[in-house]
Scaffold this motif. Sequence first.
Motif, short mmCIF file in Angstrom:
data_model
loop_
_atom_site.label_atom_id
_atom_site.label_comp_id
_atom_site.label_asym_id
_atom_site.label_seq_id
_atom_site.Cartn_x
_atom_site.Cartn_y
_atom_site.Cartn_z
N ARG A 160 26.73 -8.17 -6.74
CA ARG A 160 26.51 -6.76 -6.19
C ARG A 160 25.03 -6.37 -5.94
NH1 ARG A 160 31.16 -7.31 -4.90
NH2 ARG A 160 32.62 -5.98 -5.28
N THR A 161 24.48 -5.95 -4.90
CA THR A 161 23.04 -5.83 -4.90
C THR A 161 22.61 -4.20 -5.10
OG1 THR A 161 22.74 -7.95 -3.42
CG2 THR A 161 20.87 -6.12 -3.24
N LEU A 162 21.66 -4.03 -5.93
CA LEU A 162 21.36 -2.71 -6.02
C LEU A 162 19.86 -2.60 -5.84
CD1 LEU A 162 21.60 0.03 -7.74
CD2 LEU A 162 21.16 -1.29 -9.56
N THR A 163 19.35 -1.55 -4.99
CA THR A 163 17.84 -1.29 -4.95
C THR A 163 17.58 0.05 -5.25
OG1 THR A 163 18.18 -2.35 -2.50
CG2 THR A 163 16.20 -1.11 -2.76
N ILE A 164 16.60 0.14 -6.17
CA ILE A 164 15.95 1.21 -6.86
C ILE A 164 14.69 1.66 -5.95
CG2 ILE A 164 14.93 2.23 -9.01
CD1 ILE A 164 18.09 1.59 -9.24
N ASP A 165 14.71 2.74 -5.27
CA ASP A 165 13.47 3.44 -4.50
C ASP A 165 13.44 5.01 -4.88
OD1 ASP A 165 11.52 4.28 -2.51
OD2 ASP A 165 13.13 3.64 -0.95
N ILE A 166 12.36 5.24 -5.50
CA ILE A 166 12.06 6.21 -5.86
C ILE A 166 10.81 7.07 -5.31
CG2 ILE A 166 13.59 6.59 -7.94
CD1 ILE A 166 11.04 6.51 -9.56
N THR A 167 10.36 6.23 -4.42
CA THR A 167 8.83 6.53 -3.68
C THR A 167 9.02 7.05 -2.53
OG1 THR A 167 7.92 4.47 -4.87
CG2 THR A 167 6.72 5.64 -3.00
N ALA A 168 8.48 8.42 -2.23
CA ALA A 168 8.60 8.87 -1.07
C ALA A 168 7.75 8.39 0.05
CB ALA A 168 7.96 10.52 -1.18
N PRO A 169 8.16 8.42 1.26
CA PRO A 169 7.35 7.91 2.58
C PRO A 169 6.02 8.72 2.62
CG PRO A 169 9.30 9.06 3.28
CD PRO A 169 9.45 9.16 1.76
N VAL A 170 5.42 8.00 3.36
CA VAL A 170 3.92 8.97 3.82
C VAL A 170 4.62 9.89 4.97
CG1 VAL A 170 1.73 8.79 4.96
CG2 VAL A 170 2.32 7.13 3.00
N VAL A 171 3.89 11.19 4.93
CA VAL A 171 4.49 12.09 6.16
C VAL A 171 4.04 11.63 7.32
CG1 VAL A 171 2.56 13.56 5.97
CG2 VAL A 171 4.75 14.57 6.71
N SER A 172 4.69 11.75 8.36
CA SER A 172 4.31 11.33 9.81
C SER A 172 2.96 12.07 10.10
CB SER A 172 5.59 11.75 10.91
OG SER A 172 6.52 10.73 10.51
N VAL A 173 2.17 11.56 11.07
CA VAL A 173 0.80 12.08 11.59
C VAL A 173 1.31 12.73 12.78
CG1 VAL A 173 -1.38 11.59 12.18
CG2 VAL A 173 -0.28 10.58 10.23
N GLN A 174 0.86 14.04 13.34
CA GLN A 174 1.03 14.72 14.35
C GLN A 174 0.09 13.95 15.52
OE1 GLN A 174 0.28 17.67 11.87
NE2 GLN A 174 1.88 18.96 12.56
N SER A 175 0.46 13.54 16.45
CA SER A 175 -0.17 12.80 17.81
C SER A 175 -0.46 13.90 18.83
CB SER A 175 0.19 11.65 18.03
OG SER A 175 1.31 11.51 18.38
N PHE A 176 0.24 14.87 18.98
CA PHE A 176 0.20 15.82 20.37
C PHE A 176 0.97 16.85 20.10
CE2 PHE A 176 1.38 17.39 24.48
CZ PHE A 176 0.03 17.52 24.97
N PRO A 177 0.46 18.13 20.34
CA PRO A 177 -0.92 18.35 20.77
C PRO A 177 -1.93 18.52 19.74
CG PRO A 177 0.54 20.18 20.42
CD PRO A 177 1.61 19.30 20.18
#
Length: 131
Positions: free
Chosen positions: A32-49
């Motif tokens: 079985r494969t197990l992935t440990i991920d506890i890092t939050a993504p970078v928030v998206s950047v507003q481009s318009f308006p």
Amino acid sequence: TTDTARYTLSEGTYTWKVRAQNSTSVSAYSSRTLTIDITAPVVSVQSFPANKDTISGTDSLAWIRSAAAIADTLFIYPDSLVSSLVFKGYVTDQDYTFPGIINQDYFWRLKSVDAAGNWSTYGTLRKFWVK
């Protein structure tokens, strides 16, 4: 028999394998494969308006999502106090057409989520006017 093993794992992908064995034979491994991920993504950047920009009722709010994120929650408020919501929605696209009331200010921000369910912090609060 039953065995228990406890490990503290760092972030990453691990493969866990087990097999049966007795004095005369050995089975094939089951894995079985197990992935440990506890890092939050970078928030998206507003481009318009742009902040304090004017849009029409048919324009879309748009943003650029980080590679680690799979979706965003879009928050739209009637004022900068963010105490009440006009709209809150989970958006998998990178834009949203907001049918706002004409001649009114709105404020918007995003939160991004990755495939593991980690949420970013809130993005920048931006103001826009619907003409």
